[in-house]
Design a protein around this motif. Structure first.
Motif, PDB file in Angstrom:
ATOM      1  N   ALA A  94       1.251  -1.183  -0.063  1.00  0.00           N
ATOM      2  CA  ALA A  94       0.033   0.271   0.168  1.00  0.00           C
ATOM      3  C   ALA A  94       1.435   1.021  -0.008  1.00  0.00           C
ATOM      4  CB  ALA A  94      -1.414   0.102   1.302  1.00  0.00           C
ATOM      5  N   PHE A  95       0.806   2.214  -0.667  1.00  0.00           N
ATOM      6  CA  PHE A  95       1.659   3.373  -1.009  1.00  0.00           C
ATOM      7  C   PHE A  95       0.260   4.689  -1.535  1.00  0.00           C
ATOM      8  CE2 PHE A  95       1.094   1.379  -4.960  1.00  0.00           C
ATOM      9  CZ  PHE A  95       1.035   2.386  -5.879  1.00  0.00           C
ATOM     10  N   GLU A  96       0.758   5.748  -0.532  1.00  0.00           N
ATOM     11  CA  GLU A  96       0.450   7.031  -0.819  1.00  0.00           C
ATOM     12  C   GLU A  96       0.607   7.481  -2.430  1.00  0.00           C
ATOM     13  OE1 GLU A  96      -2.238  10.090  -0.411  1.00  0.00           O
ATOM     14  OE2 GLU A  96      -1.186   9.145   0.979  1.00  0.00           O
ATOM     15  N   LYS A  97      -0.950   6.980  -3.490  1.00  0.00           N
ATOM     16  CA  LYS A  97      -1.035   7.272  -4.683  1.00  0.00           C
ATOM     17  C   LYS A  97      -0.644   8.968  -5.131  1.00  0.00           C
ATOM     18  CE  LYS A  97      -3.688   4.111  -5.108  1.00  0.00           C
ATOM     19  NZ  LYS A  97      -5.779   3.745  -5.959  1.00  0.00           N
ATOM     20  N   ASN A 132       5.013  10.813  -5.791  1.00  0.00           N
ATOM     21  CA  ASN A 132       5.624  10.984  -7.095  1.00  0.00           C
ATOM     22  C   ASN A 132       6.905  10.107  -7.430  1.00  0.00           C
ATOM     23  OD1 ASN A 132       4.941   9.256  -9.810  1.00  0.00           O
ATOM     24  ND2 ASN A 132       5.520  11.746 -11.424  1.00  0.00           N
ATOM     25  N   ASP A 133       7.758   9.910  -6.098  1.00  0.00           N
ATOM     26  CA  ASP A 133       8.625   9.934  -5.977  1.00  0.00           C
ATOM     27  C   ASP A 133       9.389   8.912  -6.315  1.00  0.00           C
ATOM     28  OD1 ASP A 133       8.155   8.084  -3.637  1.00  0.00           O
ATOM     29  OD2 ASP A 133       8.367   9.908  -1.548  1.00  0.00           O
ATOM     30  N   GLU A 134      10.009   8.533  -5.545  1.00  0.00           N
ATOM     31  CA  GLU A 134      11.275   6.954  -7.195  1.00  0.00           C
ATOM     32  C   GLU A 134      10.533   6.109  -5.605  1.00  0.00           C
ATOM     33  OE1 GLU A 134      12.926  10.222  -6.533  1.00  0.00           O
ATOM     34  OE2 GLU A 134      13.983   9.976  -7.708  1.00  0.00           O
ATOM     35  N   GLN A 170       5.143   0.631  -6.610  1.00  0.00           N
ATOM     36  CA  GLN A 170       4.533   0.360  -7.884  1.00  0.00           C
ATOM     37  C   GLN A 170       5.096  -0.446  -9.038  1.00  0.00           C
ATOM     38  OE1 GLN A 170       4.489   4.030  -9.719  1.00  0.00           O
ATOM     39  NE2 GLN A 170       2.396   4.694  -8.798  1.00  0.00           N
ATOM     40  N   THR A 171       6.320  -1.111  -9.370  1.00  0.00           N
ATOM     41  CA  THR A 171       6.781  -2.065  -9.907  1.00  0.00           C
ATOM     42  C   THR A 171       6.718  -2.906  -8.951  1.00  0.00           C
ATOM     43  OG1 THR A 171       8.210   0.116 -10.223  1.00  0.00           O
ATOM     44  CG2 THR A 171       9.134  -2.055 -10.780  1.00  0.00           C
ATOM     45  N   PHE A 172       6.610  -2.691  -7.445  1.00  0.00           N
ATOM     46  CA  PHE A 172       7.103  -4.245  -6.960  1.00  0.00           C
ATOM     47  C   PHE A 172       5.391  -4.503  -6.819  1.00  0.00           C
ATOM     48  CE2 PHE A 172       5.868  -6.435  -2.724  1.00  0.00           C
ATOM     49  CZ  PHE A 172       6.853  -7.233  -3.013  1.00  0.00           C
TER      50      PHE A 172
END
Length: 451
Positions: A201-204, A207-209, A215-217
């Motif tokens: 889960a991440f903050e959409k 847009n940092d690395e 997102q890649t994971f």
């Protein structure tokens, strides 16, 4: 030491070193400036006293005269060449107890005497008896030391006010950097323990690395889950598809064992059935092995080939094998492209085999070249494919119920393998079909294959 502590420690120590260097520079410059100003004041005072002494009356009370030039917390001393004090004028007895040192010429410096900081300035003058003596002004710099101590305290407080928030900020920054990594590690451990495909889960909005890494994971997890499901489906379908021919072979083997010697007709029927099912299993196994290869294993041997010649050769071979008419219609005598001749032949065999199996009328092959693309279309006038089934024909082991029956010998692997071959050549395949009228399979291949 973990990354979080490394980031905090490194950022704090680095900033501390920078602050200490800056504060040290400020302190040294300020101290040097104050010392230079004190020495300059002493030299100016000495010049004024020396000039006044030159013009002073010999009968004047020298002690009272020099006291007029005496700064606060200081001493004026006249020292002879033999090191004896001829006159001491001071504000306090403590000053007169300082050691007596004769100095030649004009000198001025900042000295520490018995732990205290003093400004000492000397100037040669002619005394009453005509002797050259050293006129010295010694001034205690207690105010300067107090000022420097206050500056030390201020710089120390400023250092703490910078370093402490920096430490907290470094901690917060390390949390921002490390927390997504820790979440990824935790997710990986849960995947390892439970065998599930979990996402991070991440903050959409960000847009940092780190967000891109999450997102890649997650995309990697989607791909792994998709491939895992495909593998499960493939194994399930393969076991289901192989079960039937194996059952047929087993049944006819039992029939041979029981009646084969006594009934020739049973022997012939069983041998023919076992042979037919064996051929079908062999074909299925070969197709399954090709489809099981990943992209790195599915290599093509790129050569310059004539698509018209390959189409005519393939048509001739299948005409002889099936005793069916296959018409080759080429707009030109030669269509050259770069590709794998064996896999192109395999592609044509698959498409022609399907056309022959599901159509009683002659099959037509159309070969053409349009700009930088070769086109080959295989048309049959068979039973066709329902429109709602066209999107599923590339799935492994998929057969349209009305047409892909076991009676035709289809495995449901031909079109998936054909698409795999076309994709390997950076082309595309399209199926246009209408029930009761027939099907056209069109393959588009680039003339020049770039790897």
């Amino acid at each position: 030491m973990n990354i979080k502590n490394r980031i905090t420690l490194f950022s704090t120590i680095w900033l501390l070193l920078l602050v200490l260097a800056a504060n040290g520079t400020i302190y040294v410059v300020f101290q040097k400036t104050m010392e230079n100003e004190a020495v300059e004041r002493a030299e100016t005072q000495m010049d004024n006293m020396a000039e006044a002494l030159h013009t002073a009356d010999a009968s004047m009370d020298m002690s009272r005269f020099l006291r007029a030039y005496l700064p606060a917390d200081s001493m004026i001393r006249i020292i002879s060449e033999d090191g004896k004090s001829l006159l001491d004028v001071a504000r306090s007895r403590e000053m007169t107890e300082l050691p007596t040192v004769y100095r030649e010429g004009e000198q001025s410096e900042m000295r520490r005497i018995e732990g205290e900081l003093y400004t000492v300035a000397a100037h040669p003058v002619i005394w009453e008896n005509g002797e050259v003596v050293s006129l010295q002004l010694t001034e205690k710099q207690g105010t300067m030391e107090n000022t420097l101590r206050v500056l030390q305290v201020i710089l120390a407080i400023a250092t703490l006010m910078i370093v402490i928030p920096s430490f907290i900020g470094g901690r917060v920054l390390s949390n921002l950097i490390v927390n997504p990594i820790a979440a990824m590690i935790q997710t990986m451990e849960e995947i390892q323990k439970r065998g599930t495909f979990k996402r991070i889960a991440f903050e959409k909005k960000s847009n940092d690395e780190l967000t891109k890494m999450a997102q890649t994971f997650n995309r990697m997890m989607d791909l792994l889950e998709t491939n895992y499901k495909k593998q499960e489906q493939f194994v399930s379908d393969a076991s289901h598809e192989l079960k039937t021919p194996l059952t047929v072979v087993e049944s006819y083997a039992k029939l041979l064992k029981r009646w084969g010697k006594e009934k020739p007709e049973v022997l012939e029927e069983a041998v023919e059935a076992i042979y037919s099912e064996s051929v079908r299993m062999k074909e299925m196994a070969q197709q399954m092995l090709l489809l099981a290869e990943d992209e790195s294993q599915f290599k093509i041997d790129c050569q310059k080939i004539d698509l018209v010649e390959v189409a005519r050769e393939s048509a001739l071979n299948l005409e002889r094998a099936f005793g069916r008419s296959i018409i080759v219609d080429a707009a030109t005598n030669k269509v050259e492209l770069h590709g794998d001749p064996q896999k192109i032949k395999q592609l044509l065999f698959i498409l022609l085999d399907n056309a022959i199996k599901y159509s009683a009328a002659p099959v037509k092959i159309t070969v053409a070249s349009v700009e930088a693309e070769a086109q080959i279309a295989i048309t049959d006038r068979g039973i066709g494919i329902p429109k709602d089934e066209l999107d599923n024909v590339y799935n492994r082991f998929y057969r349209v119920d009305k047409s892909r029956t076991r009676g035709t010998g289809g495995t449901g692997l031909g079109l998936p393998l054909a698409k795999r071959i076309v994709d390997a050549h950076h082309g595309k395949i399209e199926l246009v079909s209408k029930e009761g009228e027939g099907t056209t399979a069109t393959v588009y291949l680039p003339l020049h294959l770039n790897h």
